[in-house]
Motif scaffolding. Structure first.
Motif, PDB file in Angstrom:
ATOM      1  N   SER A 153      15.278  14.977  -2.402  1.00 17.29           N
ATOM      2  CA  SER A 153      16.670  15.281  -2.074  1.00 17.29           C
ATOM      3  C   SER A 153      17.560  14.821  -3.217  1.00 17.29           C
ATOM      4  N   THR A 154      18.501  15.663  -3.555  1.00 17.95           N
ATOM      5  CA  THR A 154      19.469  15.337  -4.605  1.00 17.95           C
ATOM      6  C   THR A 154      20.863  15.708  -4.125  1.00 17.95           C
ATOM      7  N   ASN A 155      21.846  15.116  -4.720  1.00 17.86           N
ATOM      8  CA  ASN A 155      23.212  15.581  -4.490  1.00 17.86           C
ATOM      9  C   ASN A 155      24.060  15.337  -5.724  1.00 17.86           C
ATOM     10  N   TYR A 156      25.126  16.104  -5.824  1.00 17.62           N
ATOM     11  CA  TYR A 156      25.929  16.146  -7.043  1.00 17.62           C
ATOM     12  C   TYR A 156      27.417  16.139  -6.713  1.00 17.62           C
ATOM     13  N   GLY A 157      28.176  15.621  -7.653  1.00 14.58           N
ATOM     14  CA  GLY A 157      29.618  15.724  -7.526  1.00 14.58           C
ATOM     15  C   GLY A 157      30.069  17.157  -7.755  1.00 14.58           C
ATOM     16  N   ASP A 158      31.178  17.515  -7.175  1.00 15.55           N
ATOM     17  CA  ASP A 158      31.669  18.885  -7.285  1.00 15.55           C
ATOM     18  C   ASP A 158      31.904  19.283  -8.742  1.00 15.55           C
ATOM     19  N   SER A 159      32.315  18.324  -9.551  1.00 15.26           N
ATOM     20  CA  SER A 159      32.660  18.654 -10.934  1.00 15.26           C
ATOM     21  C   SER A 159      31.437  18.979 -11.789  1.00 15.26           C
ATOM     22  N   VAL A 160      30.244  18.615 -11.343  1.00 16.79           N
ATOM     23  CA  VAL A 160      29.041  18.851 -12.150  1.00 16.79           C
ATOM     24  C   VAL A 160      28.048  19.762 -11.448  1.00 16.79           C
ATOM     25  N   LYS A 161      28.314  20.085 -10.211  1.00 12.94           N
ATOM     26  CA  LYS A 161      27.381  20.900  -9.445  1.00 12.94           C
ATOM     27  C   LYS A 161      27.144  22.244 -10.132  1.00 12.94           C
ATOM     28  N   GLY A 162      25.886  22.610 -10.238  1.00  9.84           N
ATOM     29  CA  GLY A 162      25.534  23.861 -10.897  1.00  9.84           C
ATOM     30  C   GLY A 162      25.358  23.733 -12.398  1.00  9.84           C
ATOM     31  N   ARG A 163      25.764  22.601 -12.955  1.00 13.30           N
ATOM     32  CA  ARG A 163      25.639  22.393 -14.408  1.00 13.30           C
ATOM     33  C   ARG A 163      24.676  21.253 -14.730  1.00 13.30           C
ATOM     34  N   PHE A 164      24.643  20.225 -13.892  1.00 10.58           N
ATOM     35  CA  PHE A 164      23.800  19.055 -14.123  1.00 10.58           C
ATOM     36  C   PHE A 164      22.627  19.077 -13.152  1.00 10.58           C
ATOM     37  N   THR A 165      21.489  18.540 -13.607  1.00  8.15           N
ATOM     38  CA  THR A 165      20.313  18.413 -12.755  1.00  8.15           C
ATOM     39  C   THR A 165      19.704  17.034 -12.945  1.00  8.15           C
ATOM     40  N   ILE A 166      19.574  16.313 -11.852  1.00 10.05           N
ATOM     41  CA  ILE A 166      18.929  14.995 -11.887  1.00 10.05           C
ATOM     42  C   ILE A 166      17.461  15.159 -11.516  1.00 10.05           C
ATOM     43  N   SER A 167      16.612  14.437 -12.194  1.00  7.34           N
ATOM     44  CA  SER A 167      15.179  14.471 -11.884  1.00  7.34           C
ATOM     45  C   SER A 167      14.600  13.100 -12.186  1.00  7.34           C
ATOM     46  N   ARG A 168      13.370  12.906 -11.747  1.00  5.80           N
ATOM     47  CA  ARG A 168      12.730  11.613 -11.985  1.00  5.80           C
ATOM     48  C   ARG A 168      11.261  11.821 -12.272  1.00  5.80           C
ATOM     49  N   ASP A 169      10.712  10.904 -13.010  1.00  4.96           N
ATOM     50  CA  ASP A 169       9.271  10.892 -13.278  1.00  4.96           C
ATOM     51  C   ASP A 169       8.816   9.478 -12.963  1.00  4.96           C
ATOM     52  N   ASN A 170       8.306   9.300 -11.775  1.00  2.00           N
ATOM     53  CA  ASN A 170       7.934   7.944 -11.365  1.00  2.00           C
ATOM     54  C   ASN A 170       6.780   7.398 -12.191  1.00  2.00           C
ATOM     55  N   ALA A 171       5.951   8.279 -12.697  1.00  2.00           N
ATOM     56  CA  ALA A 171       4.845   7.820 -13.538  1.00  2.00           C
ATOM     57  C   ALA A 171       5.357   7.205 -14.834  1.00  2.00           C
TER      58      ALA A 171
END
Length: 128
Positions: free
Chosen positions: A57-75
């Motif tokens: 699950s992710t969520n974004y601020g309105d000002s960055v939605k559609g432009r920014f993508t958060i991801s993670r690599d736990n390894a």
């Protein structure tokens, strides 16, 4: 004691892209929700993107939605922020952080978080 090291910032023209990275030491990130924050000159620090500990699950601020993508690599014990279509208003120092609640929900974008520790951040400057 956790240490967070943000990197990947720089100077880019409007419309360009950057990919920020945040690497942690001293704590395994895989059990914690993470978020990216930014602070522009003269403004309060704000959260812009958040991700749950398991990445589902992710969520974004309105000002960055559609432009920014958060991801993670736990390894790799890391979290990332892909920033596309950058605008001059995105100019800020960017930080990653967590509320350090094991297996918690993602942080709420838009809420103010006061944490005792912050990394050094990475500067993003977008020219018009």
């Amino acid at each position: 004691q956790v240490q967070l090291v943000e990197s990947g910032g720089g100077l880019v023209q409007a419309g360009g892209s950057l990919r920020l990275s945040c690497a942690a030491s001293g704590r395994t990130l895989s059990r914690y929700a993470l978020a990216w924050f930014r602070q522009a000159p003269g403004k309060e620090r704000e959260s812009v993107a958040a991700i749950r500990w398991n990445g589902r699950s992710t969520n974004y601020g309105d000002s960055v939605k559609g432009r920014f993508t958060i991801s993670r690599d736990n390894a790799k014990n890391s979290v990332y922020l892909q920033m596309n279509s950058l605008e001059p208003e995105d100019t800020a120092v960017y930080y990653c952080n967590s509320d350090w609640k094991e297996y918690g929900l993602e942080l709420v974008v838009g809420r103010t978080y006061e944490f005792d520790y912050w990394g050094q951040g990475t500067q993003v400057t977008v020219s018009s």
